[in-house]
Design an enzyme around this catalytic site. Structure first.
Site, PDB file in Angstrom:
ATOM      1  N   LYS A   1       0.701  -1.186  -0.047  1.00 52.82           N
ATOM      2  CA  LYS A   1       0.090   0.214   0.173  1.00 52.82           C
ATOM      3  C   LYS A   1       0.782   1.342   0.128  1.00 52.82           C
ATOM      4  CE  LYS A   1      -3.742   0.235   2.707  1.00 52.82           C
ATOM      5  NZ  LYS A   1      -4.620   0.413   3.818  1.00 52.82           N
TER       6      LYS A   1
ATOM      7  N   GLY B   1     -34.862   4.754   1.488  1.00 53.48           N
ATOM      8  CA  GLY B   1     -34.314   3.771   0.572  1.00 53.48           C
ATOM      9  C   GLY B   1     -34.152   2.510   1.236  1.00 53.48           C
TER      10      GLY B   1
ATOM     11  N   CYS C   1     -19.396   3.110   8.974  1.00 55.36           N
ATOM     12  CA  CYS C   1     -19.554   3.851  10.088  1.00 55.36           C
ATOM     13  C   CYS C   1     -20.827   3.339  10.774  1.00 55.36           C
ATOM     14  CB  CYS C   1     -19.503   5.025  10.117  1.00 55.36           C
ATOM     15  SG  CYS C   1     -17.902   5.887   9.504  1.00 55.36           S
TER      16      CYS C   1
ATOM     17  N   LYS D   1     -23.237   3.994  -0.984  1.00 52.44           N
ATOM     18  CA  LYS D   1     -23.635   5.318  -1.341  1.00 52.44           C
ATOM     19  C   LYS D   1     -22.632   5.726  -2.566  1.00 52.44           C
ATOM     20  CE  LYS D   1     -21.956   8.910   1.160  1.00 52.44           C
ATOM     21  NZ  LYS D   1     -21.755   9.909   2.036  1.00 52.44           N
TER      22      LYS D   1
ATOM     23  N   ARG E   1     -18.840  -1.778   2.308  1.00 52.00           N
ATOM     24  CA  ARG E   1     -18.992  -2.780   3.499  1.00 52.00           C
ATOM     25  C   ARG E   1     -20.420  -2.497   3.900  1.00 52.00           C
ATOM     26  NH1 ARG E   1     -13.751   0.278   6.640  1.00 52.00           N
ATOM     27  NH2 ARG E   1     -14.366   1.821   4.943  1.00 52.00           N
TER      28      ARG E   1
END
EC number: 1.1.1.22
Length: 435
Positions: free
Chosen positions: A35, A256, A263, A324, A331
Site C-alpha cells: 500500500k 431507501g 460507520c 452510497k 462494507r
C-alpha cells in the site's frame, strides 16, 4: 509542527493529507508495504474525489510522506494520531480494538520527548484510558497526553468535511495537550469553526451518539415510507413537511434500502454493546439495528414481486453496488443482501457500479456478471433495480432502457425517477414510500 498518522485507511489517509494541506509536516504510516509503495506512485487505496490530486500536491511540496517505519515517523512528532481500523468483533458486535492497542504499544516504544497521542479511530468510551495505561506501563517516565479527536468524515465528501467541518471535537483535560491541538487546527480557528473541548470520555461518546442518531433518522423515515405505501401518502412530502421544522432538520430523511457503509452498522452495534456493559441499554438503538438488518433483506422481496413473484431463471439488472455514491466502499452495503437473496432465489444478476465492482467481487456471489456500463446490464433482463443513486443513473435514456429490457419493470430503491413519468413511458415502476 510535525505529526505522524498511524494507518492509511480512509480516515488516516484523508486526515493526514488534509493536515498537510494546512501546512503541517505529516508522515503517514502503514504496515502494508504494498500500500505504501502504491501511495508513493500516487495510487490511492480508496476512491475519494480529489484525494489523489491533493496527495500529489502535498508530496511535491514536501509536507506529506508515506512510510512503513513507525519508529522514525513517531520519533520527532509533536502529535501521533491513531487512525487504524476498529471493525465489529465477531460474536458480540463490540469494536475490535486490537489494532488500536498494538499501535499504542509501538508508539510508546518510539516516543522521544513530550508527545500528544490522539485517537482518531472511532473507539468506545474508555478506550483512551486504556491507551494511556498501555503507554504508561511501557514507558513510566514518558511525557505524553492521550487525546480523543473523533472524525466526522462522509465518504464522497471527506475532504470538504475535514477542511470545512461543522465542528471539531477534542477530548482532553490537559492544558498542554489543548495548546498542541489548537495549533494543529489553527486554520479552522481562523474561519471560526466551532471547536468543542470536552473530557476524553465525553468526546468518545459524541462520535457514537452522532452516528447512531443519524442511523435512527434513516430508519425512522424508512418505516414512515412503508406506512406511506399503505395509506397512499408520499414520503417525500412527509419528509419535507417534518424536515422544515428546525428541531428536526431535513438531512438524513431520504427513504431507501437501509443504511450501510463503514460507520453506521459497526457504530450502532458498538454503542449497543457498550450500553449493555454499563447496564444502561439503548432500546431505541437496538430496534434501529434490527429494523435496518431486516429492511435490506426485504428489498429483494420487492424485486421478486416486480418479476411476478419469482426470479428463478430470470435476469435482473442491478445498478449501483456501493452503499452510497462517490465511494468504492462496499462494507455492509444493502446490495450485498439484495443481490445474494436474488441469486439464492434463482436469478441471474448482471451488475454495474462506477467504482465499486472490484470490491464487490470479493463480497457478492460468484455467479454475478459485472458489466461495462448501466445499459450493458439490461439486454434480456426482466427487471432493473437501482440500489445506489450514482448521478449517471439519474439521467438514463429511459426509451433505450425500455427497448433493452425483456419486460419494462424498474425497482427504484432510491426514488430517482418520478412515478408519473415512468407510467407515461409504460414502465411497471416500483419506488419507496410513494403512491
Amino acid at each position: 509542527m510535525r505529526i505522524a498518522m498511524i494507518g492509511t485507511g480512509y480516515v488516516g489517509l484523508v486526515s493526514g493529507t488534509c493536515f498537510s494541506e494546512f501546512g503541517i509536516d505529516v508522515t503517514c504510516v502503514d504496515k502494508d508495504a504494498a500500500k505504501i509503495e502504491k501511495l508513493h506512485q500516487n495510487v490511492m487505496p480508496i476512491y475519494e474525489p480529489g484525494l489523489d490530486d491533493m496527495v500529489a500536491a502535498n508530496v511535491e511540496a514536501g509536507r506529506l510522506a508515506f512510510t512503513t517505519d513507525l519508529k522514525a515517523a513517531v520519533k520527532d512528532a509533536d502529535a501521533v494520531f491513531i487512525a487504524v481500523g476498529t471493525p465489529s468483533r465477531r460474536g458480540d458486535g463490540h469494536a475490535d480494538l486490537s489494532y488500536v492497542y498494538a499501535a499504542a504499544e509501538e508508539i510508546a516504544d518510539a516516543m522521544t520527548g513530550y508527545t500528544v497521542v490522539v485517537t482518531k479511530s472511532t473507539v468506545p468510551v474508555g478506550t483512551g484510558d486504556e491507551v494511556e495505561r498501555i503507554i504508561r506501563a511501557r514507558r513510566p517516565d514518558a511525557e505524553f497526553d492521550v487525546v480523543s479527536n473523533p472524525e466526522f468524515l462522509r465518504e464522497g465528501s471527506a475532504i470538504n468535511d475535514f477542511m470545512r467541518p461543522d465542528r471539531v471535537v477534542i477530548g482532553t483535560e490537559s492544558e498542554k495537550a489543548r495548546k498542541v491541538m489548537k495549533q494543529l487546527y489553527r486554520v479552522l480557528y481562523l474561519i471560526e469553526t466551532p471547536i468543542a473541548f470536552t473530557s476524553r470520555r465525553t468526546s468518545e461518546l459524541i462520535k457514537y451518539a452522532g452516528n447512531t442518531f443519524l442511523a435512527t433518522k434513516i430508519t425512522f423515515i424508512n418505516e414512515i415510507a412503508d406506512l406511506c405505501e399503505k395509506v397512499g401518502a408520499d414520503v417525500h412530502d412527509v419528509a419535507k413537511g417534518i424536515g422544515l421544522d428546525g428541531r428536526i432538520g431535513k438531512k438524513f430523511l431520504h427513504p431507501g434500502p437501509g443504511y450501510g457503509g463503514s460507520c453506521f452498522p459497526k457504530d450502532t452495534l458498538a454503542l449497543v454493546k457498550t450500553a449493555r456493559d454499563y447496564d444502561a441499554p439503548l432500546r431505541i438503538v437496538e430496534t434501529v439495528v434490527a429494523v435496518n438488518d431486516a429492511r435490506k433483506k426485504q428489498m429483494a422481496e420487492r424485486v421478486i414481486a416486480a418479476c411476478g413473484g419469482s426470479v428463478k431463471g430470470r435476469t435482473v439488472a442491478v445498478l449501483g453496488l456501493t452503499f452510497k455514491p462517490n465511494t468504492d466502499d462496499m462494507r455492509d452495503s444493502p446490495s450485498i443482501d439484495i443481490v445474494t437473496a436474488l441469486v439464492e432465489a434463482g436469478a441471474a444478476v448482471k451488475a454495474f457500479d462506477p467504482e465499486g465492482m472490484e470490491e464487490a467481487r470479493k463480497l457478492l456471489p460468484a455467479g454475478v456478471e459485472y458489466c461495462k456500463d448501466a445499459y450493458a446490464t439490461m439486454p434480456g433482463a426482466h427487471c432493473a433495480v437501482i440500489i445506489t443513486e450514482w448521478n449517471e443513473f439519474r439521467a438514463l435514456d429511459l426509451k433505450k432502457v425500455k427497448s433493452l429490457l425483456a419486460s419494462p419493470a424498474i425497482v427504484d430503491l432510491r426514488n430517482v425517477y418520478a412515478p408519473e413519468e415512468m407510467a407515461e413511458l409504460g414502465f411497471a415502476y416500483t419506488s419507496i414510500g410513494r403512491p
